[in-house]
Design an enzyme around this catalytic site. Structure first.
Site, PDB file in Angstrom:
ATOM      1  N   ARG A 130       0.837  -1.201   0.000  1.00 34.53           N
ATOM      2  CA  ARG A 130       0.000   0.000   0.000  1.00 34.53           C
ATOM      3  C   ARG A 130       0.874   1.253   0.000  1.00 34.53           C
ATOM      4  NH1 ARG A 130      -2.331  -3.822   3.419  1.00 34.53           N
ATOM      5  NH2 ARG A 130      -4.435  -4.428   2.836  1.00 34.53           N
ATOM      6  N   ASP A 160      -9.904  -4.811   8.266  1.00 30.35           N
ATOM      7  CA  ASP A 160      -8.993  -5.822   8.818  1.00 30.35           C
ATOM      8  C   ASP A 160      -9.593  -6.447  10.094  1.00 30.35           C
ATOM      9  OD1 ASP A 160      -6.148  -4.537   7.427  1.00 30.35           O
ATOM     10  OD2 ASP A 160      -7.890  -3.279   7.759  1.00 30.35           O
ATOM     11  N   ARG A 209     -12.116  -8.889   8.974  1.00 28.98           N
ATOM     12  CA  ARG A 209     -11.463 -10.135   8.511  1.00 28.98           C
ATOM     13  C   ARG A 209     -11.016 -10.973   9.710  1.00 28.98           C
ATOM     14  NH1 ARG A 209      -8.018  -6.813   4.050  1.00 28.98           N
ATOM     15  NH2 ARG A 209      -9.312  -7.247   2.241  1.00 28.98           N
ATOM     16  N   HIS A 253      -3.100   0.354   8.570  1.00 20.55           N
ATOM     17  CA  HIS A 253      -3.823  -0.547   7.668  1.00 20.55           C
ATOM     18  C   HIS A 253      -2.772  -1.029   6.668  1.00 20.55           C
ATOM     19  CE1 HIS A 253      -6.546  -2.226   4.753  1.00 20.55           C
ATOM     20  NE2 HIS A 253      -6.219  -1.339   3.842  1.00 20.55           N
ATOM     21  N   THR A 274      -9.591  -5.731  -4.167  1.00 21.42           N
ATOM     22  CA  THR A 274     -10.567  -6.047  -3.113  1.00 21.42           C
ATOM     23  C   THR A 274     -11.654  -4.987  -3.217  1.00 21.42           C
ATOM     24  OG1 THR A 274      -9.482  -4.672  -1.445  1.00 21.42           O
ATOM     25  CG2 THR A 274      -8.778  -6.965  -1.566  1.00 21.42           C
TER      26      THR A 274
HETATM   27  P1  NAD Z   1      -9.807   1.528  -9.292  1.00 19.74           P
HETATM   28  O1  NAD Z   1      -8.648   1.750 -10.175  1.00 19.74           O
HETATM   29  O2  NAD Z   1     -10.768   0.455  -9.621  1.00 19.74           O
HETATM   30  O3  NAD Z   1     -10.627   2.886  -9.156  1.00 19.74           O
HETATM   31  C1  NAD Z   1     -10.019   4.109  -8.880  1.00 19.74           C
HETATM   32  C2  NAD Z   1     -10.901   5.180  -9.514  1.00 19.74           C
HETATM   33  O4  NAD Z   1     -10.368   6.453  -9.125  1.00 19.74           O
HETATM   34  C3  NAD Z   1     -10.918   5.120 -11.049  1.00 19.74           C
HETATM   35  O5  NAD Z   1     -12.258   5.033 -11.489  1.00 19.74           O
HETATM   36  C4  NAD Z   1     -10.246   6.436 -11.459  1.00 19.74           C
HETATM   37  O6  NAD Z   1     -10.769   6.968 -12.652  1.00 19.74           O
HETATM   38  C5  NAD Z   1     -10.567   7.314 -10.244  1.00 19.74           C
HETATM   39  N1  NAD Z   1      -9.692   8.471 -10.119  1.00 19.74           N
HETATM   40  C6  NAD Z   1      -8.348   8.532 -10.215  1.00 19.74           C
HETATM   41  N2  NAD Z   1      -7.919   9.799 -10.010  1.00 19.74           N
HETATM   42  C7  NAD Z   1      -9.023  10.542  -9.760  1.00 19.74           C
HETATM   43  C8  NAD Z   1      -9.239  11.912  -9.466  1.00 19.74           C
HETATM   44  N3  NAD Z   1      -8.240  12.782  -9.384  1.00 19.74           N
HETATM   45  N4  NAD Z   1     -10.511  12.328  -9.261  1.00 19.74           N
HETATM   46  C9  NAD Z   1     -11.549  11.478  -9.349  1.00 19.74           C
HETATM   47  N5  NAD Z   1     -11.401  10.160  -9.634  1.00 19.74           N
HETATM   48  C10 NAD Z   1     -10.159   9.700  -9.830  1.00 19.74           C
HETATM   49  O7  NAD Z   1      -9.204   1.323  -7.814  1.00 19.74           O
HETATM   50  P2  NAD Z   1      -9.956   0.645  -6.582  1.00 19.74           P
HETATM   51  O8  NAD Z   1      -9.681  -0.804  -6.566  1.00 19.74           O
HETATM   52  O9  NAD Z   1     -11.358   1.139  -6.544  1.00 19.74           O
HETATM   53  O10 NAD Z   1      -9.120   1.264  -5.352  1.00 19.74           O
HETATM   54  C11 NAD Z   1      -9.258   2.631  -5.018  1.00 19.74           C
HETATM   55  C12 NAD Z   1      -8.374   2.963  -3.824  1.00 19.74           C
HETATM   56  O11 NAD Z   1      -8.884   2.299  -2.656  1.00 19.74           O
HETATM   57  C13 NAD Z   1      -6.926   2.472  -3.974  1.00 19.74           C
HETATM   58  O12 NAD Z   1      -6.040   3.445  -3.469  1.00 19.74           O
HETATM   59  C14 NAD Z   1      -6.897   1.212  -3.144  1.00 19.74           C
HETATM   60  O13 NAD Z   1      -5.596   0.885  -2.696  1.00 19.74           O
HETATM   61  C15 NAD Z   1      -7.815   1.616  -2.009  1.00 19.74           C
HETATM   62  N6  NAD Z   1      -8.357   0.526  -1.194  1.00 19.74           N
HETATM   63  C16 NAD Z   1      -8.449   0.749   0.125  1.00 19.74           C
HETATM   64  C17 NAD Z   1      -8.913  -0.228   0.967  1.00 19.74           C
HETATM   65  C18 NAD Z   1      -9.000   0.045   2.461  1.00 19.74           C
HETATM   66  O14 NAD Z   1      -9.277  -0.842   3.268  1.00 19.74           O
HETATM   67  N7  NAD Z   1      -8.751   1.269   2.872  1.00 19.74           N
HETATM   68  C19 NAD Z   1      -9.324  -1.471   0.447  1.00 19.74           C
HETATM   69  C20 NAD Z   1      -9.243  -1.667  -0.920  1.00 19.74           C
HETATM   70  C21 NAD Z   1      -8.744  -0.657  -1.736  1.00 19.74           C
END
Ligand code: NAD
Length: 317
Positions: free
Chosen positions: A90, A150, A153, A177, A232
């Site tokens: 991450r 987490d 899980r 995280h 995820t």
């Molecule tokens: P993804 O690539 O499927 O979606 C990301 C989206 O963000 C895309 O649709 C993209 O167009 C959009 N985007 C990018 N820059 C942007 C901006 N400046 N303004 C508006 N939209 C924008 O990714 P994802 O799988 O949905 O993951 C998104 C984030 O969530 C990642 O950083 C991932 O690591 C994180 N995540 C966090 C957790 C958690 O527990 N906190 C769990 C899973 C994923």
């Protein structure tokens, strides 16, 4: 009696954003949902797809739009940004996502209003601290999704091992995280029965090796899912929905969100996950959990990982 309308703006409608929007819609937690994404067509497609299910769920206003349409939002959820690719941690995402999340926060703040901002983009703890420092908003209003996922899980894995309803398992993952997160084994229990005793009652071994194996599975869970389906989404969608529910319904629920922990447990100026009371004002209290000596030590190790990234970004001295 007429109740106040509630509005939520979701920035980022990729895998995580779409799963969250779906969970939120099924629960109809807000009256109005605005979807924003750099890829406008994607946000529009999600909004259309969700709206088509409303006759079978109930009325809600779901639209895709730009930042102007987010004005007046009570809650803004940020799930925009790059996600982990197989093999990436991450923290590898830090530099890309810090720019994206800062830019989004700036646009949101220009609209005025005082929304609660929930961030899920990774690395979530560093981005939460970054938002806190750069927006100047009070710490109750900036919430990282932390280890809500987490902890979920962890509880699920314990419940499966012990063959007991997961809702009776009270156990928390705290800290980053990420790879340095820790389990609060010393306080974990199944409805007041300490975990060790419950394992014994169920005749399931509870050795240090087994505890380490469970914690490693929690830490590795995201990698395992990403290896199989590329991202995820469902469980983090539900976790975000749970945080929003606690705010909208002013539940005062205890959830392990990421928040400023300076001064607590002698921790440095970082954001990390601790059990917090979540209500209409966001983070209403950060709880100082009882920790044994080893947990205290690993919590500080986790905080130090985050501190070094905060220093790299120039957020702290
Ligand atoms: P993804 O690539 O499927 O979606 C990301 C989206 O963000 C895309 O649709 C993209 O167009 C959009 N985007 C990018 N820059 C942007 C901006 N400046 N303004 C508006 N939209 C924008 O990714 P994802 O799988 O949905 O993951 C998104 C984030 O969530 C990642 O950083 C991932 O690591 C994180 N995540 C966090 C957790 C958690 O527990 N906190 C769990 C899973 C994923």
């Amino acid at each position: 009696m007429k109740t106040r309308r509630t509005k939520l703006a979701l920035i980022g409608t990729g895998m995580v954003g779409a799963a969250f929007a779906y969970a939120l819609t099924l629960k109809r937690l807000v009256n109005e949902l605005v979807l924003v994404d750099l890829d406008q067509a994607r946000a529009e497609g999600e909004a259309m797809d969700l709206r088509h299910g409303l006759p079978l769920i109930g009325p809600m206003e779901i639209t895709a739009g730009g930042y102007e349409e987010c004005a007046g939002a009570d809650i803004v959820v940020i799930t925009a940004g790059a996600n982990q690719k197989p093999g990436q941690t991450r923290l590898d995402l830090l530099k890309i996502n810090v720019k994206i999340v800062n830019d989004i926060a700036e646009k949101i703040l220009k609209l005025g209003g005082e929304p609660i901002i929930i961030v899920a983009s990774n690395p979530v703890d560093v981005l939460t601290l970054d938002l806190l420092k750069k927006t100047g908003l009070p710490s109750n209003k900036i919430i990282g999704s932390g280890t809500v996922l987490d902890s979920s899980r962890f509880r699920q894995m314990l419940a499966e091992k012990l063959d007991v309803d997961v809702r009776s398992v009270h156990a928390h993952i705290i800290g980053e995280h990420g790879d340095s997160e820790l389990a609060v084994w010393s306080q974990a229990n199944v409805s007041c029965v300490p975990l060790e005793r419950f394992f014994a009652q169920r005749k399931v071994p509870f050795t240090p090796g087994i505890r380490e194996d469970i914690l490693n599975k929690v830490r590795r869970a995201a990698y395992e899912v990403i290896d199989r389906k590329g991202a995820t989404s469902n469980a983090i969608g539900v976790a975000l929905c749970r945080i929003v529910e606690a705010i909208i319904k002013d539940e005062k629920s205890v959830l392990t969100v990421s928040t400023s922990v300076q001064g607590l447990h002698d921790l440095p100026d970082v954001c990390l996950a601790m059990p917090c009371v979540i209500g209409e004002n966001g983070v209403e209290a950060v709880l100082e959990t009882l920790l044994d000596r080893e947990e205290f030590r690993t919590l500080h190790e986790s905080a130090n990982v985050l501190l070094s990234h905060a220093r790299d970004l120039g957020l702290v001295d």
